[in-house]
Write a protein that holds these residues in place. Structure first.
Motif, PDB file in Angstrom:
ATOM      1  N   VAL A  39      37.443  31.460  57.947  1.00  0.00           N
ATOM      2  CA  VAL A  39      37.106  31.962  59.280  1.00  0.00           C
ATOM      3  C   VAL A  39      35.765  32.693  59.272  1.00  0.00           C
ATOM      4  O   VAL A  39      35.197  32.979  60.327  1.00  0.00           O
ATOM      5  N   ASN A  40      35.236  32.992  58.078  1.00  0.00           N
ATOM      6  CA  ASN A  40      34.018  33.798  57.990  1.00  0.00           C
ATOM      7  C   ASN A  40      32.866  33.252  58.822  1.00  0.00           C
ATOM      8  O   ASN A  40      32.172  34.008  59.504  1.00  0.00           O
ATOM      9  N   ASN A  41      32.658  31.941  58.769  1.00  0.00           N
ATOM     10  CA  ASN A  41      31.509  31.367  59.488  1.00  0.00           C
ATOM     11  C   ASN A  41      31.731  31.273  60.987  1.00  0.00           C
ATOM     12  O   ASN A  41      30.878  30.778  61.721  1.00  0.00           O
ATOM     13  N   ARG A  42      32.905  31.736  61.472  1.00  0.00           N
ATOM     14  CA  ARG A  42      33.175  31.714  62.909  1.00  0.00           C
ATOM     15  C   ARG A  42      33.192  33.126  63.512  1.00  0.00           C
ATOM     16  O   ARG A  42      33.358  33.279  64.718  1.00  0.00           O
ATOM     17  N   LEU A  43      33.035  34.116  62.670  1.00  0.00           N
ATOM     18  CA  LEU A  43      33.044  35.494  63.166  1.00  0.00           C
ATOM     19  C   LEU A  43      31.761  35.800  63.913  1.00  0.00           C
ATOM     20  O   LEU A  43      30.702  35.219  63.633  1.00  0.00           O
ATOM     21  N   GLY A  66      31.994  43.224  68.397  1.00  0.00           N
ATOM     22  CA  GLY A  66      33.055  42.940  69.355  1.00  0.00           C
ATOM     23  C   GLY A  66      34.300  42.397  68.684  1.00  0.00           C
ATOM     24  O   GLY A  66      34.719  42.889  67.635  1.00  0.00           O
ATOM     25  N   LEU A  67      34.898  41.358  69.284  1.00  0.00           N
ATOM     26  CA  LEU A  67      36.145  40.780  68.789  1.00  0.00           C
ATOM     27  C   LEU A  67      36.008  39.273  68.609  1.00  0.00           C
ATOM     28  O   LEU A  67      35.317  38.610  69.374  1.00  0.00           O
ATOM     29  N   THR A  68      36.688  38.756  67.590  1.00  0.00           N
ATOM     30  CA  THR A  68      36.838  37.317  67.413  1.00  0.00           C
ATOM     31  C   THR A  68      38.325  36.997  67.419  1.00  0.00           C
ATOM     32  O   THR A  68      39.103  37.626  66.701  1.00  0.00           O
ATOM     33  N   ARG A  69      38.732  36.045  68.251  1.00  0.00           N
ATOM     34  CA  ARG A  69      40.135  35.619  68.335  1.00  0.00           C
ATOM     35  C   ARG A  69      40.271  34.261  67.672  1.00  0.00           C
ATOM     36  O   ARG A  69      39.604  33.297  68.053  1.00  0.00           O
ATOM     37  N   TYR A  70      41.167  34.164  66.679  1.00  0.00           N
ATOM     38  CA  TYR A  70      41.351  32.925  65.926  1.00  0.00           C
ATOM     39  C   TYR A  70      42.802  32.476  66.063  1.00  0.00           C
ATOM     40  O   TYR A  70      43.723  33.204  65.699  1.00  0.00           O
ATOM     41  N   ASN A  71      43.017  31.291  66.607  1.00  0.00           N
ATOM     42  CA  ASN A  71      44.382  30.798  66.844  1.00  0.00           C
ATOM     43  C   ASN A  71      44.822  29.752  65.829  1.00  0.00           C
ATOM     44  O   ASN A  71      45.798  29.050  66.033  1.00  0.00           O
ATOM     45  N   GLY A  72      44.087  29.662  64.720  1.00  0.00           N
ATOM     46  CA  GLY A  72      44.405  28.693  63.684  1.00  0.00           C
ATOM     47  C   GLY A  72      43.628  27.402  63.819  1.00  0.00           C
ATOM     48  O   GLY A  72      43.558  26.619  62.870  1.00  0.00           O
ATOM     49  N   VAL A  73      43.022  27.177  64.992  1.00  0.00           N
ATOM     50  CA  VAL A  73      42.245  25.966  65.231  1.00  0.00           C
ATOM     51  C   VAL A  73      40.810  26.295  65.611  1.00  0.00           C
ATOM     52  O   VAL A  73      39.861  25.754  65.048  1.00  0.00           O
ATOM     53  N   ARG A  74      40.662  27.230  66.551  1.00  0.00           N
ATOM     54  CA  ARG A  74      39.321  27.579  67.010  1.00  0.00           C
ATOM     55  C   ARG A  74      39.174  29.089  67.073  1.00  0.00           C
ATOM     56  O   ARG A  74      40.166  29.829  67.117  1.00  0.00           O
ATOM     57  N   ALA A  75      37.934  29.528  67.057  1.00  0.00           N
ATOM     58  CA  ALA A  75      37.630  30.956  67.138  1.00  0.00           C
ATOM     59  C   ALA A  75      36.813  31.214  68.393  1.00  0.00           C
ATOM     60  O   ALA A  75      35.826  30.512  68.661  1.00  0.00           O
ATOM     61  N   ASP A  76      37.237  32.192  69.191  1.00  0.00           N
ATOM     62  CA  ASP A  76      36.508  32.599  70.394  1.00  0.00           C
ATOM     63  C   ASP A  76      36.023  34.027  70.204  1.00  0.00           C
ATOM     64  O   ASP A  76      36.757  34.887  69.704  1.00  0.00           O
ATOM     65  N   THR A  77      34.806  34.292  70.612  1.00  0.00           N
ATOM     66  CA  THR A  77      34.228  35.619  70.462  1.00  0.00           C
ATOM     67  C   THR A  77      34.180  36.330  71.809  1.00  0.00           C
ATOM     68  O   THR A  77      33.973  35.703  72.855  1.00  0.00           O
ATOM     69  N   PHE A  78      34.376  37.630  71.756  1.00  0.00           N
ATOM     70  CA  PHE A  78      34.336  38.466  72.956  1.00  0.00           C
ATOM     71  C   PHE A  78      33.406  39.637  72.676  1.00  0.00           C
ATOM     72  O   PHE A  78      33.556  40.331  71.671  1.00  0.00           O
ATOM     73  N   SER A  79      32.470  39.852  73.568  1.00  0.00           N
ATOM     74  CA  SER A  79      31.534  40.963  73.429  1.00  0.00           C
ATOM     75  C   SER A  79      31.279  41.569  74.797  1.00  0.00           C
ATOM     76  O   SER A  79      31.792  41.095  75.815  1.00  0.00           O
ATOM     77  N   ALA A  80      30.461  42.617  74.811  1.00  0.00           N
ATOM     78  CA  ALA A  80      30.173  43.307  76.071  1.00  0.00           C
ATOM     79  C   ALA A  80      29.159  42.556  76.939  1.00  0.00           C
ATOM     80  O   ALA A  80      28.806  43.027  78.016  1.00  0.00           O
ATOM     81  N   ARG A 334      33.002  44.637  53.891  1.00  0.00           N
ATOM     82  CA  ARG A 334      31.642  44.730  54.421  1.00  0.00           C
ATOM     83  C   ARG A 334      30.840  43.450  54.198  1.00  0.00           C
ATOM     84  O   ARG A 334      29.713  43.337  54.685  1.00  0.00           O
ATOM     85  N   GLN A 335      31.420  42.510  53.448  1.00  0.00           N
ATOM     86  CA  GLN A 335      30.722  41.253  53.210  1.00  0.00           C
ATOM     87  C   GLN A 335      31.589  40.045  53.539  1.00  0.00           C
ATOM     88  O   GLN A 335      31.458  38.987  52.944  1.00  0.00           O
ATOM     89  N   GLY A 336      32.484  40.222  54.497  1.00  0.00           N
ATOM     90  CA  GLY A 336      33.271  39.079  54.941  1.00  0.00           C
ATOM     91  C   GLY A 336      34.764  39.318  54.901  1.00  0.00           C
ATOM     92  O   GLY A 336      35.243  40.404  54.557  1.00  0.00           O
ATOM     93  N   LEU A 337      35.483  38.276  55.255  1.00  0.00           N
ATOM     94  CA  LEU A 337      36.926  38.329  55.399  1.00  0.00           C
ATOM     95  C   LEU A 337      37.590  37.578  54.253  1.00  0.00           C
ATOM     96  O   LEU A 337      37.150  36.503  53.862  1.00  0.00           O
ATOM     97  N   ALA A 338      38.657  38.155  53.693  1.00  0.00           N
ATOM     98  CA  ALA A 338      39.432  37.490  52.641  1.00  0.00           C
ATOM     99  C   ALA A 338      40.828  37.188  53.154  1.00  0.00           C
ATOM    100  O   ALA A 338      41.403  37.952  53.922  1.00  0.00           O
ATOM    101  N   GLN A 339      41.361  36.048  52.726  1.00  0.00           N
ATOM    102  CA  GLN A 339      42.757  35.720  52.952  1.00  0.00           C
ATOM    103  C   GLN A 339      43.500  35.856  51.629  1.00  0.00           C
ATOM    104  O   GLN A 339      42.920  35.709  50.552  1.00  0.00           O
ATOM    105  N   GLY A 340      44.798  36.119  51.708  1.00  0.00           N
ATOM    106  CA  GLY A 340      45.575  36.244  50.490  1.00  0.00           C
ATOM    107  C   GLY A 340      47.002  35.802  50.703  1.00  0.00           C
ATOM    108  O   GLY A 340      47.492  35.708  51.831  1.00  0.00           O
ATOM    109  N   ALA A 341      47.688  35.506  49.592  1.00  0.00           N
ATOM    110  CA  ALA A 341      49.087  35.109  49.645  1.00  0.00           C
ATOM    111  C   ALA A 341      49.770  35.520  48.355  1.00  0.00           C
ATOM    112  O   ALA A 341      49.152  35.511  47.285  1.00  0.00           O
ATOM    113  N   ARG A 342      51.018  35.914  48.476  1.00  0.00           N
ATOM    114  CA  ARG A 342      51.820  36.168  47.280  1.00  0.00           C
ATOM    115  C   ARG A 342      52.111  34.836  46.597  1.00  0.00           C
ATOM    116  O   ARG A 342      52.504  33.878  47.232  1.00  0.00           O
TER     117      ARG A 342
END
Length: 367
Positions: A39-43, A66-80, A334-342
């Motif tokens: 998702v990093n390149n869609r933030l 602002g905010l980025t909304r990710y529904n598993g398929v697409r990412a939408d950004t919201f700002s002022a 501060r350098q992106g988003l990580a995903q993780g799983a047990r």
């Protein structure tokens, strides 16, 4: 997520040798494995400070832009940029909170709720002009609690009514003297109300049967905290308070005893006294710092450490933590988003499968 599923996903984005290294790391004892999120390149900005999941299952990432909304398929950004037509209102996003019905509440310079039907934000009106909110929490009844400078507010969505109550000065039973109430930096919903924390006091807030707000100071923090409060969480009848410079203060909610977890050189110490994010899990507490991420299942007596060098995080500076409904972990840095799983491994042998022998020499994956 099972290891073979993780391998299958990794195979899509990288070479097979990476997948083999990933499983080797998992087998070495790492309970949760992390990787840079796709998702990093869609933030809308790389530093993710807060993460939340709304009732639709969509993930929300709060950044400096602002905010980025990710529904598993697409990412939408919201700002002022489109605030006048239902977009996100101006100001840095300070908090996200989700109601039991799935409504997302956002705190910036104003308080807003997201309408999934219209894909727009609605501003909560009624706070006095110039009022600065500092925290949000939604209780089990769907009531919105708002922490402010020296006061607490309760908003009832069903009636659109708002009550504001001035906090009492810090007067704990058995102690002499009082100190002016400061902004409530953190609010946590409990089974019968919310716990509020500022740099001086821990409060319990409850709505009585007649609708009044009952405010009770339950602990004095003046001897434990000399810096600001960053975040707090509750787990197993203990309140964990992350601070800017004083480590983690732990309050036993039954005995009212306070203790402090501090930075140290050992594996069983915090990597920093500066706490940047906190999150509860089924069994323990996640604590983010500028020097990495730690996890404890025994109230801070021991820690499991995760770093960019050893665990696949994009940065050691942790700024946001969230566990989504499917059990995935999301770490904002501060350098992106990580995903993780047990990691979880299934054992196959001649007893429970059709293997011809228990001595396995090699494994190969086809296309």
């Amino acid at each position: 997520m099972r290891c073979n599923n993780i391998l299958r996903e990794l195979y899509k984005i990288t070479v097979p040798v990476w997948a083999l290294l990933f499983c080797a790391e998992s087998l070495s004892g790492t309970d949760v494995s992390f990787w840079n999120s796709g998702v990093n390149n869609r933030l809308n900005q790389i530093e993710v400070r807060f993460v939340a999941q709304d009732g639709s299952g969509a993930l929300w990432f709060a950044t400096q832009e602002g905010l980025t909304r990710y529904n598993g398929v697409r990412a939408d950004t919201f700002s002022a940029a489109n605030a006048t037509s239902g977009g996100l209102q101006p100001g840095e996003v300070k908090a996200l909170s989700v109601s039991p019905s799935g409504t997302l509440w956002v705190l910036s310079n104003s308080i807003q709720s997201f309408d999934a039907a219209t894909q727009s934000f609605e501003v909560l009106n009624g706070l006095a002009e110039g009022t600065k909110a500092s925290s949000l929490a939604v209780d089990k009844e769907g009531l919105l609690w708002i922490g402010m400078d020296g006061s607490i507010a309760l908003y009832r969505p069903s009636t659109r009514s708002l009550d504001v109550i001035k906090l009492p000065d810090n007067q704990i039973p058995g102690q002499i003297g009082a100190q002016r109430a400061t902004p409530i930096i953190s609010l946590i919903a409990t089974h019968n109300g919310v716990i509020g924390v500022n740099s001086n006091t821990i409060y319990e807030f409850r709505k009585t049967q007649n609708g009044a707000i009952l405010t009770t100071p339950i602990a004095n923090l003046r001897k434990s905290i000399s810096s600001g409060v960053i975040a707090s969480v509750i787990a197993k009848d203990k309140l964990y308070i992350g601070t800017a410079l004083d480590g983690v203060v732990v309050l036993d909610l039954k005995s009212r005893e306070l203790k402090t977890l501090k930075q140290g050189p050992g594996d069983n110490d915090l990597p920093s006294d500066t706490i940047t994010a906190m999150m509860t899990d089924d069994e323990g507490i996640w604590i983010g710092t500028p020097n990495g991420l730690v996890y404890t299942e025994d109230s801070g007596r021991s820690f499991q450490h995760y770093t960019a060098f050893s665990s696949g995080l994009p940065s050691n500076w942790i700024v946001g933590l969230h566990k989504s409904n499917d059990g995935s972990y999301w770490v904002g840095t501060r350098q992106g988003l990580a995903q993780g799983a047990r990691t979880q491994f299934d054992s196959f042998n001649t007893t429970n499968s059709r293997l011809s022998h228990n001595h396995i020499n090699a494994v190969h994956q086809d296309q």
